[in-house]
Write an enzyme that holds these catalytic residues in place. Structure first.
Site, PDB file in Angstrom:
ATOM      1  N   CYS A   1      33.719  39.727  25.307  1.00  0.00           N
ATOM      2  CA  CYS A   1      34.360  39.180  24.115  1.00  0.00           C
ATOM      3  C   CYS A   1      35.614  39.981  23.811  1.00  0.00           C
ATOM      4  O   CYS A   1      35.870  41.011  24.416  1.00  0.00           O
ATOM      5  CB  CYS A   1      33.420  39.276  22.918  1.00  0.00           C
ATOM      6  SG  CYS A   1      31.864  38.410  23.166  1.00  0.00           S
TER       7      CYS A   1
ATOM      8  N   GLY B   1      37.465  35.271  25.924  1.00  0.00           N
ATOM      9  CA  GLY B   1      36.455  34.380  25.389  1.00  0.00           C
ATOM     10  C   GLY B   1      37.046  33.129  24.794  1.00  0.00           C
ATOM     11  O   GLY B   1      38.008  33.204  24.027  1.00  0.00           O
TER      12      GLY B   1
ATOM     13  N   ASN C   1      31.518  43.391  21.210  1.00  0.00           N
ATOM     14  CA  ASN C   1      31.792  43.111  22.622  1.00  0.00           C
ATOM     15  C   ASN C   1      30.855  43.976  23.448  1.00  0.00           C
ATOM     16  O   ASN C   1      30.911  45.199  23.351  1.00  0.00           O
ATOM     17  CB  ASN C   1      33.255  43.439  22.944  1.00  0.00           C
ATOM     18  CG  ASN C   1      33.578  43.339  24.434  1.00  0.00           C
ATOM     19  OD1 ASN C   1      34.510  43.969  24.903  1.00  0.00           O
ATOM     20  ND2 ASN C   1      32.830  42.565  25.185  1.00  0.00           N
ATOM     21  N   GLY C   2      30.020  43.340  24.250  1.00  0.00           N
ATOM     22  CA  GLY C   2      29.094  44.104  25.074  1.00  0.00           C
ATOM     23  C   GLY C   2      27.730  43.460  25.077  1.00  0.00           C
ATOM     24  O   GLY C   2      27.584  42.263  24.802  1.00  0.00           O
TER      25      GLY C   2
ATOM     26  N   TYR D   1      39.095  42.208  37.013  1.00  0.00           N
ATOM     27  CA  TYR D   1      39.079  40.787  36.653  1.00  0.00           C
ATOM     28  C   TYR D   1      39.388  40.486  35.189  1.00  0.00           C
ATOM     29  O   TYR D   1      40.219  39.640  34.889  1.00  0.00           O
ATOM     30  CB  TYR D   1      37.699  40.207  37.000  1.00  0.00           C
ATOM     31  CG  TYR D   1      37.495  38.798  36.488  1.00  0.00           C
ATOM     32  CD1 TYR D   1      37.983  37.700  37.197  1.00  0.00           C
ATOM     33  CD2 TYR D   1      36.853  38.560  35.277  1.00  0.00           C
ATOM     34  CE1 TYR D   1      37.821  36.411  36.719  1.00  0.00           C
ATOM     35  CE2 TYR D   1      36.684  37.266  34.796  1.00  0.00           C
ATOM     36  CZ  TYR D   1      37.163  36.204  35.514  1.00  0.00           C
ATOM     37  OH  TYR D   1      37.009  34.934  35.040  1.00  0.00           O
TER      38      TYR D   1
END
Ligand code: SF4
Length: 490
Positions: free
Chosen positions: A21, A47, A123-124, A266
């Protein structure tokens, strides 16, 4: 006295699959909400499933979230942003999941507890969320969402935690896994990063002196914010009217970091600066190293855009083979939410990535991609290149073969579905229908990074997970965190 005000237009999900995210927060700026909106735009690559902004006027928090990209969620434009207009704001964009699951769990997550309101953006992936949730439900707690993030709110609200001298630090010590977190309280923002620093989190400052936090520095570039530094692993950074202050919830230096090196390969945007270096430069180094390790005789090097482009430039530089754009990516195709059967996936891929026949026709080509997950999409691209007249296709991949799932916030498919799980190199070559295939070695990958080798997580290639997880934790992760992968159309 706080007044709860939620403008949430999203609905809650069946169960949330965690994902990568994007986070953004800014304190004390009269245009905080607008800047959060633009910051989230820059983080949209992290996201597209849902987005939201929570803001505070210093006394109460308002929150608006919904499904889709930030532009879609705030398509009513000015009105919604105007209602949120406050000088303290945080925002969140969430990685998309497969249509069949219909996951809806947008953030920031707004809650009210005995200390007032809090909005949380995460985020995670918390690998012990299932265990904690079971524990809380056994004592009668009711969860309104299915997100692992909500457990953090329950931990914060627990009376024995509130009574601690630093409740937030106390709560963070209960969490296991990957987390970069933003907490919006009515009068401050607290930003925290897990002790391993798995996901990035950066600090910046506007020319007017307002502090900003974001997952990646590309969000700063968009709104003219100067990058200061990254939030350290195990650090809590507080933004309030006194400025910026910092404290640690674990002894600094007591944990060897495990930065997700896949962010560099990426996820992160090329102009971002994370884990101490620029993403584009890192990827170019990967490309050069790949050309040394996996040379090919060819007429042209083409990338799979966008994340393979920097590595392809590096490959071309090192090999002396000309670089060209043999595929172009359409940025206007959003998530379609059509049922993801193979035929429709192929159609989506064709729409997203189109071949430049003049570049690849009658040529021997090196195709550089950042990674291969299932391989089905890659195979589709190879087929299209053949149809365009490519004479030889040499596939080169700027990371090692992915063989293991990720429990720290990236939704790879199940282990069985990973192309490299049960296939050797020759079987992969046959599956992809290419003339040759070559992957970057793990050592080669790590040699391109600035930090010591042991400062990165490499578990999806090695199976060596740095955060100890017991069987129950793994079971939760296996059940609830295997859905999404990258080489499918989004
Ligand atoms: S397992 Fe792979 S994707 Fe997951 S955190 Fe580690 S390096 Fe990143």
């Amino acid at each position: 006295m706080s007044k709860a005000s939620s403008l949430n237009n999203g609905s809650h999900a069946l169960y949330n699959k965690k994902e990568n995210c994007g986070l953004f927060g800014i304190f004390g700026d009269p245009e905080a909400v607008q800047k959060t909106y633009f910051g989230l735009h820059s983080l949209q690559h992290r996201g597209q499933e849902s987005a939201g902004i929570a803001s505070s006027d210093g006394e109460s928090i308002q929150c608006y979230t919904g499904m889709g990209t930030i532009r879609r969620v705030f398509r009513s434009g000015r009105d919604t942003l105007e209602k949120l207009r406050n000088p303290i704001a945080i925002g969140h964009v969430r990685y998309s999941t497969t249509g069949s699951t219909k996951v809806v769990n947008s953030q920031p997550l707004l809650a009210e507890y005995s200390r007032g309101q809090v909005a949380v953006a995460h985020n995670g992936n918390l690998i012990n969320a299932g265990l904690l949730r079971d524990e809380y439900e056994a004592y009668g707690s009711i969860f309104k969402s299915t997100s692992d993030t909500e457990i953090i709110v329950h931990l914060l609200a627990k009376p024995t935690h509130i009574s601690k001298s630093d409740p937030l630090a106390h709560v963070l010590n209960h969490l296991q896994g990957a987390y970069s977190l933003l907490f919006l309280f009515s009068d401050c923002i607290e930003a925290a990063r897990d002790p391993y620093g798995i996901r990035p989190l950066c600090i910046g400052q506007t020319d007017d002196g307002h502090y900003v936090v974001a997952s990646e520095t590309c969000a700063f570039d968009a709104i003219g914010v100067n990058f200061i530094r990254e939030v350290e692993p195990g650090e809590i950074v507080r933004l309030d009217k006194s400025g910026l202050s910092s404290r640690f919830f674990v002894e600094p230096g007591s944990v060897t970091p495990a930065h997700c090196i896949f962010e560099h390969i990426y996820f992160a945007k090329q102009n971002s600066h994370i884990f101490g270096e620029n993403v584009h430069e890192f990827r170019k180094k990967l490309g050069r190293q790949l050309a040394i390790e996996q040379p090919a005789s060819a007429d042209v090097v083409i990338p799979v855009p966008d994340s393979g482009t920097s590595a392809a430039i590096g490959y071309a530089e090192q090999s002396g083979i000309p670089f060209d754009m043999g595929m172009v990516r359409s940025h206007y195709i959003g998530r379609t939410f059509i049922s993801p059967n193979q035929k429709l996936r192929e159609l989506e891929v064709n729409l997203k990535l189109q071949i430049v026949n003049e570049v690849v026709g009658r040529k021997r080509i090196v195709v550089v991609d950042d990674s291969i997950v299932r391989g089905t999409t890659t195979r589709g691209k190879i087929k299209a290149l053949r149809q365009a007249g490519a004479e030889e296709i040499h596939m080169r991949v700027s990371c090692p073969p992915i063989r293991f799932p990720c429990f720290y916030g990236v939704d790879f498919p199940t282990r069985e579905e990973l192309l490299a799980n049960k296939r050797d190199l020759e079987q992969i070559r046959q599956f992809l229908e290419v003339d040759s295939v070559g992957y970057m070695s793990l050592q080669g990958l790590l040699s391109c990074a600035n930090l010591p080798d042991d400062h990165y997580c490499t578990a999806c290639w090695t199976g060596k997970y740095k955060i100890p997880a017991n069987v129950a934790v793994n079971k939760f992760a296996m059940e609830h965190h295997q859905m999404r992968m990258f080489d499918e159309p989004e």
